[in-house]
Design an enzyme around this catalytic site. Structure first.
Site, PDB file in Angstrom:
ATOM      1  N   TYR A 158      -8.138  15.748 -20.251  1.00 61.14           N
ATOM      2  CA  TYR A 158      -7.725  16.456 -19.027  1.00 61.14           C
ATOM      3  C   TYR A 158      -8.740  16.184 -17.927  1.00 61.14           C
ATOM      4  CZ  TYR A 158      -3.615  19.396 -19.374  1.00 61.14           C
ATOM      5  OH  TYR A 158      -2.328  19.840 -19.398  1.00 61.14           O
ATOM      6  N   GLU A 177      -8.254  17.493 -14.314  1.00 59.84           N
ATOM      7  CA  GLU A 177      -7.761  18.091 -13.065  1.00 59.84           C
ATOM      8  C   GLU A 177      -8.822  18.014 -11.970  1.00 59.84           C
ATOM      9  OE1 GLU A 177      -6.407  21.130 -15.459  1.00 59.84           O
ATOM     10  OE2 GLU A 177      -4.539  21.437 -14.357  1.00 59.84           O
ATOM     11  N   ASP A 191       7.916   3.329   1.858  1.00 57.57           N
ATOM     12  CA  ASP A 191       8.021   3.408   0.402  1.00 57.57           C
ATOM     13  C   ASP A 191       8.267   1.980  -0.075  1.00 57.57           C
ATOM     14  OD1 ASP A 191       8.792   3.617  -2.221  1.00 57.57           O
ATOM     15  OD2 ASP A 191      10.151   5.314  -1.930  1.00 57.57           O
ATOM     16  N   THR A 248       5.535   2.820  -6.438  1.00 54.43           N
ATOM     17  CA  THR A 248       5.408   2.965  -7.884  1.00 54.43           C
ATOM     18  C   THR A 248       4.550   1.803  -8.368  1.00 54.43           C
ATOM     19  OG1 THR A 248       7.485   1.761  -8.108  1.00 54.43           O
ATOM     20  CG2 THR A 248       7.597   4.147  -8.315  1.00 54.43           C
ATOM     21  N   LYS A 269       7.175  -1.513 -10.948  1.00 54.41           N
ATOM     22  CA  LYS A 269       8.279  -2.429 -10.612  1.00 54.41           C
ATOM     23  C   LYS A 269       7.714  -3.841 -10.438  1.00 54.41           C
ATOM     24  CE  LYS A 269      11.307   1.144  -8.728  1.00 54.41           C
ATOM     25  NZ  LYS A 269      10.545   2.365  -8.428  1.00 54.41           N
ATOM     26  N   ARG A 309       4.346   2.836 -15.770  1.00 54.11           N
ATOM     27  CA  ARG A 309       5.055   3.779 -14.897  1.00 54.11           C
ATOM     28  C   ARG A 309       4.013   4.666 -14.224  1.00 54.11           C
ATOM     29  NH1 ARG A 309      10.072   2.579 -16.613  1.00 54.11           N
ATOM     30  NH2 ARG A 309      10.906   3.683 -14.853  1.00 54.11           N
TER      31      ARG A 309
HETATM   32  N1  DSN Z   1      15.218   3.997 -10.225  1.00 56.50           N
HETATM   33  C1  DSN Z   1      14.644   3.149  -9.201  1.00 56.50           C
HETATM   34  C2  DSN Z   1      15.463   1.955  -8.945  1.00 56.50           C
HETATM   35  O1  DSN Z   1      16.063   1.479  -9.888  1.00 56.50           O
HETATM   36  O2  DSN Z   1      15.520   1.476  -7.840  1.00 56.50           O
HETATM   37  C3  DSN Z   1      14.346   3.904  -7.966  1.00 56.50           C
HETATM   38  O3  DSN Z   1      13.658   5.063  -8.289  1.00 56.50           O
END
Ligand code: DSN
Length: 412
Positions: free
Chosen positions: A46, A48, A196, A222, A225, A231
């Site tokens: 942990y 925090e 974003d 994120t 991707k 993730r």
């Molecule tokens: N789930 C993602 C996507 O496939 O674009 C977006 O959060």
């Protein structure tokens, strides 16, 4: 492993990934190092708070880890720590976006983002999302004819609605975004510009897409991707933001406080460690070649699909993703994605701009090249993939054997 049920599922999932063509643009295949660190001892801890200001003991290595991850995040996008602050604690993209609004926009005030059905995201103000319930969403779309962003229309909308924050960056927009124009629109109404870049962050890191950092007040992404990490998510805050200054806000402090204690508890240190590993990979020269190949592959895939007679939204792709209008050939997106999946080709159904069909059975399918490019596929294989898709959708042919053969040539 002592848990045969989970072991069986792990094996099956590994096999599924090995023998299917993953065309979901938001998915990728992480390195062995990222996987190893994700399953490391850091999961036990942990932490925090933030480095050097924690609520628990035993965080000397957690502090070092988080500082290293922050430094690598800035380095991956060639940013100076004097100008940009980064928070690497968000559990994923949705909480990251929520944290930005929570930190910078008083509840009930306006945020302006693209409609989900036009290519936006739930957290850009959709009514079913907390972001559309706690803030007033001003929604924009694309031009009906060109299926591209219409910056003049955006300026008009912003001047009329006067949002406090404008979001650029989408989940199903296949073309480039002009961040400079977005900056002008945001400045005209004294709004924060938040980009974003979750979908195309890897392309930005690899120099295959324009950088939003020259124009944005905040950039969220994120890590799983195109960045090819675990993730998770990150928020970059521009310390020189004129809008923050005008509002009398310390942008770094405000967003950090919104992440913790505003929204989250202890950070997932194993995720942060794995993100640090991925960000080091993202800054390496080989990643630049990878990012360029993703785009080349998407261009090759879209060119072949177009040659075979398929209509592509916005006429093609400059990025990693393609939106294919299957309804123009009498199919529904659901039917198309189910038929493809039966053949080992994984894509997702998606609305297209001004879709007359419902989201649960829309007119399109969304395709992307990041995962196949990680496997080493190039333009030649993209043509093959396009022909396989065409055979399944147009002739309802069984191509399972061809898909397996192609997959066997490119390791996961
Ligand atoms: N789930 C993602 C996507 O496939 O674009 C977006 O959060």
């Amino acid at each position: 492993m002592k848990d045969p049920a989970i072991e069986k599922l792990l094996k099956k999932e590994a096999e599924r990934q090995k023998y299917s063509l993953d065309l979901i643009p938001s998915e990728n295949i992480v390195s062995k190092e990222v996987l190893r660190v994700l399953g490391s001892e850091f999961t036990n801890k942990y932490a925090e708070g933030y480095p050097r200001a924690r609520y628990y003991g035993g965080n000397e290595y957690a502090d070092e880890l988080e500082e290293l991850c922050r430094a690598r995040a800035l380095a991956a996008f060639r940013l100076s720590p004097a100008k940009w602050h980064v928070n690497v604690q968000p559990y994923s993209g949705s909480p990251a976006n929520l944290a930005v609004y929570l930190g910078l926009v008083p509840p009930g005030e306006k945020i302006m983002g693209m409609q989900l059905a036009m290519g936006g995201h739930l957290t850009h103000g959709h009514t079913v999302s907390a972001t559309g319930k706690f803030w007033t969403a001003v929604r924009y779309g694309v031009d009906k004819k060109t299926e591209l962003l219409d910056y003049a229309a955006l300026m008009k909308l912003a001047r009329r609605e006067k949002p406090r924050l404008i979001v650029a960056g989408y989940t199903a927009y296949p073309r480039m975004i002009d961040f400079r124009k977005f900056r002008r629109i945001a400045d005209a109404v004294h709004a924060y510009l938040m980009v974003d870049m979750s979908h195309f962050a890897g392309l930005v890191a690899g120099g295959a897409y324009p950088t939003p950092f020259d124009y944005a007040d905040i950039v969220t992404t994120t890590t799983h991707k195109t960045l090819r990490g675990p993730r998770g998510a990150m928020i970059f805050m521009n310390r020189a933001s004129k809008i923050a200054k005008r509002n009398g806000v310390d942008i770094a402090k405000a967003v950090d406080r919104a992440v913790f204690p505003g929204l989250q508890g202890g950070p997932h240190l194993n995720q942060i460690a794995a993100a640090a590993v991925a960000l080091r990979e993202d800054a390496a020269p080989a990643f630049r070649a990878y990012a360029r190949q993703i785009v080349r592959n998407a261009k090759a895939l879209s060119a072949e699909l177009a040659r075979l007679g398929w209509r592509l939204v916005a006429g093609g792709s400059d990025t990693h993703l393609i939106l294919m209008d299957v309804a123009s050939q009498g199919l529904s997106g659901k039917e198309a994605s189910v038929r493809l999946e039966k053949n080992g080709i994984i894509a997702n159904m998606n609305t297209i701009p001004y879709d007359p069909r419902p989201p649960m059975d829309p007119s399109g399918i969304r395709l992307g090249t990041p995962a196949l490019t990680t496997r080493g596929m190039k333009e030649k294989e993209m043509k093959e993939v396009a022909r396989l898709i065409d055979a399944v959708l147009r002739e309802n042919r069984d191509v399972r054997k061809d898909v397996r053969k192609l997959c066997a040539r490119f390791k996961v």
